[in-house]
Design a protein around this motif. Structure first.
Motif, PDB file in Angstrom:
ATOM      1  N   SER A   1      -8.981   0.809  11.620  1.00 26.38           N
ATOM      2  CA  SER A   1      -9.418   0.889  13.019  1.00 26.38           C
ATOM      3  C   SER A   1     -10.524  -0.095  13.371  1.00 26.38           C
ATOM      4  O   SER A   1     -10.775  -0.341  14.545  1.00 26.38           O
ATOM      5  CB  SER A   1      -9.894   2.318  13.328  1.00 26.38           C
ATOM      6  OG  SER A   1     -10.996   2.657  12.494  1.00 26.38           O
ATOM      7  N   ASP A   2     -11.194  -0.639  12.380  1.00 33.93           N
ATOM      8  CA  ASP A   2     -12.308  -1.544  12.663  1.00 33.93           C
ATOM      9  C   ASP A   2     -12.118  -2.863  11.923  1.00 33.93           C
ATOM     10  O   ASP A   2     -12.963  -3.288  11.144  1.00 33.93           O
ATOM     11  CB  ASP A   2     -13.639  -0.900  12.273  1.00 33.93           C
ATOM     12  CG  ASP A   2     -14.830  -1.599  12.931  1.00 33.93           C
ATOM     13  OD1 ASP A   2     -14.620  -2.660  13.553  1.00 33.93           O
ATOM     14  OD2 ASP A   2     -15.956  -1.099  12.796  1.00 33.93           O
ATOM     15  N   ARG A   3     -10.988  -3.500  12.178  1.00 30.57           N
ATOM     16  CA  ARG A   3     -10.702  -4.763  11.512  1.00 30.57           C
ATOM     17  C   ARG A   3     -11.652  -5.877  11.945  1.00 30.57           C
ATOM     18  O   ARG A   3     -11.926  -6.802  11.175  1.00 30.57           O
ATOM     19  CB  ARG A   3      -9.256  -5.175  11.787  1.00 30.57           C
ATOM     20  CG  ARG A   3      -8.227  -4.356  11.032  1.00 30.57           C
ATOM     21  CD  ARG A   3      -8.350  -4.528   9.523  1.00 30.57           C
ATOM     22  NE  ARG A   3      -8.133  -5.897   9.096  1.00 30.57           N
ATOM     23  CZ  ARG A   3      -6.931  -6.437   8.911  1.00 30.57           C
ATOM     24  NH1 ARG A   3      -5.843  -5.710   9.117  1.00 30.57           N
ATOM     25  NH2 ARG A   3      -6.819  -7.685   8.519  1.00 30.57           N
ATOM     26  N   HIS A   4     -12.146  -5.804  13.178  1.00 26.45           N
ATOM     27  CA  HIS A   4     -13.030  -6.863  13.670  1.00 26.45           C
ATOM     28  C   HIS A   4     -14.279  -6.953  12.798  1.00 26.45           C
ATOM     29  O   HIS A   4     -14.679  -8.053  12.382  1.00 26.45           O
ATOM     30  CB  HIS A   4     -13.414  -6.606  15.128  1.00 26.45           C
ATOM     31  CG  HIS A   4     -14.392  -7.605  15.668  1.00 26.45           C
ATOM     32  ND1 HIS A   4     -14.047  -8.905  15.955  1.00 26.45           N
ATOM     33  CD2 HIS A   4     -15.731  -7.486  15.948  1.00 26.45           C
ATOM     34  CE1 HIS A   4     -15.120  -9.564  16.386  1.00 26.45           C
ATOM     35  NE2 HIS A   4     -16.145  -8.724  16.406  1.00 26.45           N
ATOM     36  N   THR A   5     -14.906  -5.804  12.517  1.00 30.77           N
ATOM     37  CA  THR A   5     -16.105  -5.808  11.678  1.00 30.77           C
ATOM     38  C   THR A   5     -15.792  -6.311  10.283  1.00 30.77           C
ATOM     39  O   THR A   5     -16.557  -7.101   9.702  1.00 30.77           O
ATOM     40  CB  THR A   5     -16.706  -4.393  11.596  1.00 30.77           C
ATOM     41  OG1 THR A   5     -17.065  -3.965  12.898  1.00 30.77           O
ATOM     42  CG2 THR A   5     -17.939  -4.367  10.709  1.00 30.77           C
ATOM     43  N   PHE A   6     -14.660  -5.883   9.763  1.00 29.84           N
ATOM     44  CA  PHE A   6     -14.292  -6.326   8.421  1.00 29.84           C
ATOM     45  C   PHE A   6     -14.051  -7.831   8.379  1.00 29.84           C
ATOM     46  O   PHE A   6     -14.481  -8.517   7.445  1.00 29.84           O
ATOM     47  CB  PHE A   6     -13.052  -5.579   7.934  1.00 29.84           C
ATOM     48  CG  PHE A   6     -12.611  -5.993   6.565  1.00 29.84           C
ATOM     49  CD1 PHE A   6     -13.335  -5.613   5.448  1.00 29.84           C
ATOM     50  CD2 PHE A   6     -11.494  -6.784   6.393  1.00 29.84           C
ATOM     51  CE1 PHE A   6     -12.949  -6.021   4.183  1.00 29.84           C
ATOM     52  CE2 PHE A   6     -11.086  -7.183   5.137  1.00 29.84           C
ATOM     53  CZ  PHE A   6     -11.816  -6.801   4.020  1.00 29.84           C
ATOM     54  N   GLU A   7     -13.376  -8.370   9.396  1.00 28.65           N
ATOM     55  CA  GLU A   7     -13.117  -9.808   9.418  1.00 28.65           C
ATOM     56  C   GLU A   7     -14.410 -10.598   9.554  1.00 28.65           C
ATOM     57  O   GLU A   7     -14.544 -11.706   9.019  1.00 28.65           O
ATOM     58  CB  GLU A   7     -12.150 -10.152  10.548  1.00 28.65           C
ATOM     59  CG  GLU A   7     -10.731  -9.627  10.335  1.00 28.65           C
ATOM     60  CD  GLU A   7     -10.066 -10.214   9.097  1.00 28.65           C
ATOM     61  OE1 GLU A   7     -10.333 -11.383   8.750  1.00 28.65           O
ATOM     62  OE2 GLU A   7      -9.267  -9.492   8.465  1.00 28.65           O
TER      63      GLU A   7
END
Length: 456
Positions: free
Chosen positions: A265-271
């Motif tokens: 759900s939080d791919r942006h932070t991971f990327e």
């Protein structure tokens, strides 16, 4: 070829540097039928030499001397047993994590995590509150291989006891035997890595490296704990719905920060984290993280010049390539438990040496990859499996000869204490030592998941 020469060669190191390593051999350290002490000494020595080499390249100095003390190594290899939190000793194995008699032999289960316990009981058709006696009775009615298959199918962990000969004849055993101790290489071309020169006391070879730590349990966290010791900024990221065992985190969390993040759900932070990472270390079963673009190939495309370090239990190949596993289960499958046991009952190594040894080798692989990048560039990968390390212990490690320098009478010289956000901790000091290098971590562990998912 000595053990350290073999390991250093497997890591692609300059053979001439092995002469920088010396050892303090101690009687009574990690005593076993198999050469556990020699395995542990070799893995730590190779890691320390890799750190010394990288530090020398970055500082312009001569490669410093490396000293491996059996006392420090033996203490660190059972760090989880020496840990005290406000005077309380942790529980290393849960009641359902043990050997069990079956109708035709033995099986070992691993149920330290609540979800693994639930799956084990479900596979046996037992209620969630089943007693140890009820589990024992259910297992006694089935064959060991039947239990192994049923529990695995339910998502749990159980492995039938095999001799080394039986493991060699097993399809997965044969697949492991066909591989070397580790796999490493260069995946893509890119510019030569630029890292700031090092100057200071102590010398921190990994200073300036950002390490994204996606590991659990012991081996992977030991590797990243070692990189943190050497100056890396290590951020461990866990899924919020899969909490870690508190004492396990306390033991392996030194020098790191810990955050939780839902990669779905939080791919942006991971990327964003990935975009600035220098090293990614993964310790989940093979394939589990592929959907997040964490294969070495995908990472090489999105983050050229990264180092990808992967750890698994059985290897990412063969019929067991996708299975979960732990040190205790690998010992049972590969013949170690049979060799260390008796006619009455299987045995175990004096430490979870497969986990710890593989952890130090994984850290060494990362350090060597970075050292190579300083001259050649390229996206690098290093890949290890617990079963491969176990195979080396059974078939390749040389038993030490000659008189010892001293004895291992007590772990006390290699234990320390510190205050932390978890309470007063007694812990094992790091065994990785080279002249001018760090002797302790820069900070103790904090609460699991308490840090923000961002770089400092």
């Amino acid at each position: 070829m000595t053990d350290i020469e073999y390991l250093w060669s497997a890591l692609g190191g300059d053979p001439a540097l092995v002469s920088r390593v010396s050892a303090v051999v101690r009687d009574g350290a990690l005593e076993a039928r198999l050469p556990v002490r020699e395995l542990a000494r070799g893995c730590v020595g190779a890691c320390a030499l890799a750190a010394a080499e990288l530090g020398a390249r970055r500082s312009g100095r001569e490669v410093p001397s490396v000293r491996v003390d059996d006392g420090a190594v033996a203490t660190a290899f059972v760090s989880e047993r020496h840990l005290l939190v406000d005077g309380r000793a942790p529980v290393v194995f849960a009641p359902l994590s043990r050997f069990w008699r079956t109708a035709d032999g033995w099986v070992r289960t691993h149920a330290n995590y609540p979800h693994h316990r639930a799956r084990l009981l479900a596979a046996l058709g037992l209620p969630a509150d089943a007693s140890v006696e009820a589990v024992g009775a259910a297992l006694a009615e089935r064959s060991a291989v039947e239990v192994e298959s049923a529990v695995y199918a339910a998502g749990g962990l159980a492995v039938a006891l095999r001799t080394a000969k039986e493991w060699a004849a097993h399809e997965q055993g044969a697949a492991v035997a066909g591989r070397g101790l580790l796999e490493r290489g260069r995946m893509a071309s890119s510019g030569v890595r630029v890292l700031a020169p090092l100057d200071g006391d102590p010398l921190l070879p990994a200073a300036g490296l950002r390490v994204l730590d996606l590991t659990r349990v012991i081996a992977g966290p030991v590797a990243t704990r070692t990189l943190a010791l050497l100056g890396a900024d290590v951020l461990r990221v866990d899924p919020p719905r899969l909490p870690e065992l508190a004492d396990q985190h306390a033991d392996t969390g030194f020098g790191k920060r810990s955050a939780t993040l839902d990669l779905t759900s939080d791919r942006h932070t991971f990327e964003e984290l990935l975009a600035s990472a220098d090293v990614v270390v993964t310790g989940y079963r093979p394939g589990a993280l592929d959907r997040f673009g964490l294969t070495p190939e995908a990472l090489a495309e999105r983050r050229p010049g990264i180092v990808v370090a992967q750890l698994s239990a059985w290897g990412a190949y063969g019929p067991w390539g996708g299975r979960r596993g732990f040190d205790s289960l690998v010992q049972v499958a590969t013949g170690i438990a049979a060799l260390e046991g008796s006619e009455e009952k299987p045995g175990a190594l004096p430490a979870q040496a497969i986990d710890h040894g593989t952890g130090y080798l994984l850290a060494a692989g990362v350090l060597r990859a970075v050292a190579e990048q300083l001259e050649e560039g390229g996206t690098r990968f290093v890949r290890l499996a617990l079963a491969q390390t176990a195979g080396w212990l059974v078939n390749g490690v040389a038993r030490g000869e000659g008189p010892a320098d001293a004895s291992y009478d007590s772990p006390a010289p290699w234990l320390s204490e510190t205050d932390s956000g978890l309470g007063r901790l007694r812990y094992a000091l790091p065994p990785v030592f080279f002249a001018g290098g760090p002797k302790n971590w820069s900070r103790p562990p904090g609460p699991w998941g308490a840090n923000a998912a961002r770089w400092t």
